[in-house]
Design an enzyme around this catalytic site. Structure first.
Site: not given
Ligand code: APR
Length: 233
Positions: A58, A91-93, A108, A116, A119, A138, A176
């Site tokens: 990733r 997001n981790v990107d 996250h 590490c 240390c 370290c 999300t």
């Molecule tokens: N534009 C807007 N929303 C979108 C798009 C888009 N182009 N594509 C997908 N989505 C929405 C989906 O409908 C969904 O509701 O983004 C959401 C993504 O949800 P998840 O895949 O569950 O991601 P996220 O909510 O970021 O996950 C939270 O879960 O696995 C852990 O730590 C990880 O940070 C992550 C956390």
């Protein structure tokens, strides 16, 4: 809209149009893996090679993606918004920072950071961790893990985030699914403190009914529209 303090929470949906896969696909798998097999401390203890390989791939994949109009609009808002603003991403990107956002917390963790556990130092990281590089600080070997907050671990900067959420006038959640706490609870915290709450998501999320307003559509369209509304009312 007359707001001065803004908190924005982003999830995988904001990076979807850049080609970064979301977590919860239609098959419930995350790039072919069950989340418990790659994103927990127990998984790492049981099969470190699988987990390191998963995150190494990733991390390497970030070289092939670019910020999309949603990241760019949020960076413009950060640059031009005169009031308080905090962008909290799950997001981790690295697409928010590559777009230019500065008032940013990665709650996250980040793919481009290694931690590490010998240390307790963190290091900007571009390469692989599967070959167990020594810690640059370290020298310990075999102790560098992805700097990612796994299930069961405490997200970063929670005190600062909660202070900002409770003090904001406008709370916006973008892309999300509202499955993962504590992030999924920020809308309630903000609402109780008197903020207007707005959700931008492709589909109705688990939390849609808890927002004052939900706008449905792709982040690449809805976020630039919102930013234009906020900056040029
Ligand atoms: N534009 C807007 N929303 C979108 C798009 C888009 N182009 N594509 C997908 N989505 C929405 C989906 O409908 C969904 O509701 O983004 C959401 C993504 O949800 P998840 O895949 O569950 O991601 P996220 O909510 O970021 O996950 C939270 O879960 O696995 C852990 O730590 C990880 O940070 C992550 C956390």
């Amino acid at each position: 809209m007359g707001h001065s303090r803004i908190v924005i929470l982003t999830g995988a949906g904001v990076s979807a149009e850049s080609g970064v896969p979301t977590f919860r696909g239609p098959d419930g798998l995350w790039e072919g893996h069950r989340v418990e097999d790659v994103a927990t401390p127990e998984a790492f203890a049981r099969d470190p090679r699988l987990v390191q390989t998963f995150y190494d791939l990733r991390r390497a994949a970030l070289a092939k993606v670019e910020p999309n109009p949603a990241h760019l609009a949020l960076a413009r808002l950060d640059a031009d918004w005169p009031g308080d603003l905090l962008l909290v991403t799950q997001n981790v990107d690295d697409l928010h920072e590559r777009a230019g956002s500065r008032r940013l917390i990665h709650m996250h963790g980040r793919l481009k950071s290694a931690w590490c556990t010998a240390c307790d130092t963190r290091h900007g990281w571009e390469g692989a961790l599967l070959d167990w590089p020594p810690c640059p600080a370290c020298g310990a070997v075999g102790r560098m893990r992805p700097d990612i907050v796994w299930f069961g671990e405490m997200p970063y900067d929670m005190a600062r985030i909660e202070r900002a959420v409770m003090a904001c006038d406008l709370f916006v959640s973008i892309g999300t699914s509202g499955n993962v706490y504590p992030a999924a609870g920020f809308v309630d915290l903000a609402g109780r403190a008197g903020a207007r709450t707005l959700e931008l998501n492709l589909d109705p999320s688990m939390a849609s009914h808890r927002f004052d307003e939900s706008r449905l559509g792709p982040a690449g369209v809805l976020v630039p529209e919102l930013v234009a509304q906020l900056l040029d009312p």
